[in-house]
Design a protein around this motif. Structure first.
Motif, short mmCIF file in Angstrom:
data_model
loop_
_atom_site.label_atom_id
_atom_site.label_comp_id
_atom_site.label_asym_id
_atom_site.label_seq_id
_atom_site.Cartn_x
_atom_site.Cartn_y
_atom_site.Cartn_z
N GLU A 79 0.81 -1.22 0.00
CA GLU A 79 0.00 0.00 0.00
C GLU A 79 0.85 1.28 0.00
OE1 GLU A 79 -3.18 0.36 -0.36
OE2 GLU A 79 -3.76 -1.75 -0.26
N ASP A 80 2.15 1.13 -0.16
CA ASP A 80 3.07 2.29 -0.12
C ASP A 80 2.89 3.10 1.15
OD1 ASP A 80 4.62 1.93 -2.41
OD2 ASP A 80 3.09 2.81 -3.69
N TYR A 81 2.76 2.40 2.26
CA TYR A 81 2.72 3.03 3.58
C TYR A 81 4.01 2.68 4.30
CZ TYR A 81 1.62 3.76 8.50
OH TYR A 81 1.66 4.14 9.81
N TRP A 82 4.76 3.70 4.65
CA TRP A 82 6.06 3.54 5.29
C TRP A 82 6.03 4.25 6.64
CZ3 TRP A 82 8.16 -0.03 2.46
CH2 TRP A 82 7.86 -0.08 1.10
N PRO A 83 5.64 3.55 7.71
CA PRO A 83 5.48 4.21 9.00
C PRO A 83 6.75 4.92 9.49
CG PRO A 83 5.11 1.82 9.19
CD PRO A 83 5.35 2.13 7.75
N GLU A 84 7.91 4.42 9.10
CA GLU A 84 9.16 5.04 9.53
C GLU A 84 9.54 6.25 8.67
OE1 GLU A 84 10.05 2.47 6.18
OE2 GLU A 84 8.85 2.15 7.96
N ASP A 85 8.84 6.46 7.54
CA ASP A 85 9.13 7.56 6.62
C ASP A 85 7.82 8.06 6.00
OD1 ASP A 85 10.29 9.38 4.93
OD2 ASP A 85 11.32 7.89 3.69
N PRO A 86 6.98 8.75 6.80
CA PRO A 86 5.66 9.17 6.30
C PRO A 86 5.70 10.02 5.03
CG PRO A 86 5.84 9.52 8.66
CD PRO A 86 7.20 9.11 8.18
N ALA A 87 6.74 10.80 4.82
CA ALA A 87 6.83 11.64 3.63
C ALA A 87 6.91 10.80 2.35
CB ALA A 87 8.04 12.56 3.73
N ARG A 88 7.32 9.57 2.47
CA ARG A 88 7.44 8.65 1.33
C ARG A 88 6.12 7.91 1.05
NH1 ARG A 88 11.22 3.64 2.12
NH2 ARG A 88 10.42 2.40 0.44
N SER A 89 5.18 7.98 1.97
CA SER A 89 3.94 7.20 1.89
C SER A 89 2.91 7.82 0.95
CB SER A 89 3.31 7.08 3.29
OG SER A 89 4.18 6.39 4.16
N ARG A 90 2.20 6.94 0.26
CA ARG A 90 1.05 7.37 -0.55
C ARG A 90 -0.25 7.16 0.21
NH1 ARG A 90 1.68 5.73 -6.59
NH2 ARG A 90 0.84 3.77 -5.89
N TYR A 91 -0.22 6.22 1.14
CA TYR A 91 -1.34 5.96 2.03
C TYR A 91 -0.82 6.03 3.46
CZ TYR A 91 -3.88 3.75 -1.89
OH TYR A 91 -4.52 3.49 -3.08
N VAL A 92 -1.74 6.25 4.39
CA VAL A 92 -1.43 6.06 5.81
C VAL A 92 -2.44 5.07 6.36
CG1 VAL A 92 -0.37 8.31 6.18
CG2 VAL A 92 -2.83 8.04 6.56
N ARG A 93 -2.03 4.34 7.37
CA ARG A 93 -2.94 3.40 8.02
C ARG A 93 -3.52 4.11 9.23
NH1 ARG A 93 -0.61 0.22 11.38
NH2 ARG A 93 1.09 -0.44 10.03
N ARG A 94 -4.84 4.22 9.27
CA ARG A 94 -5.51 4.92 10.36
C ARG A 94 -6.52 4.01 11.04
NH1 ARG A 94 -6.01 10.44 7.32
NH2 ARG A 94 -3.96 11.24 7.82
N HIS A 95 -6.74 4.28 12.30
CA HIS A 95 -7.77 3.59 13.08
C HIS A 95 -8.99 4.51 13.03
CE1 HIS A 95 -8.96 1.13 16.73
NE2 HIS A 95 -8.64 0.26 15.80
#
Length: 131
Positions: A79-95
């Motif tokens: 999902e292109d989610y990188w918790p250690e590098d949020p600027a690189r992410s296309r998605y974020v995982r949210r609750h």
């Protein structure tokens, strides 16, 4: 926060049962089906995959219980989610709180621009007519 066994996880696109991501990661073993769900937001066609954007509206999804959380780093990468590098992410995982059923679940939310994306009015990736 980390995804743990027993957590609820909502999916709306390629991670739905029968789609390529579901099969690729063997989610039939890692996730136990809980049934359909409805998420708050709008669904956009981003080409080969959809993106959920938080806000008004509703999106059709499937709800699962996580059986094996060890699969999550692979799913995050898909999902292109990188918790250690949020600027690189296309998605974020949210609750988030679901509309239906009335409970919390993890979900991937699109965080980049929508310049070339088209709204899916039905909110259902399986019925992806666009506006």
């Amino acid at each position: 926060m980390r995804v743990q066994a027993g957590d609820a996880f909502a999916v709306y696109g390629l991670l739905r049962a029968g789609e390529s991501g579901f099969a690729q990661f063997g989610l039939e073993n890692a996730f136990a089906p809980l049934g359909p769900c409805t998420l708050r937001g709008q669904l956009y066609d981003l080409g080969a995959y959809p993106g959920l954007v938080e806000g008004a509206g509703s999106v059709v999804g499937e709800l699962f219980e996580v059986r094996d959380a060890s699969v999550m780093p692979k799913v995050d990468a898909f999902e292109d989610y990188w918790p250690e590098d949020p600027a690189r992410s296309r998605y974020v995982r949210r609750h988030v709180r679901l509309i239906e059923p009335d409970r919390d679940a993890w979900v991937y939310v699109w965080v980049l621009g929508l310049e070339t994306a088209r709204l899916i009015p039905s909110g259902d990736w399986f019925k992806r007519e666009t506006a």
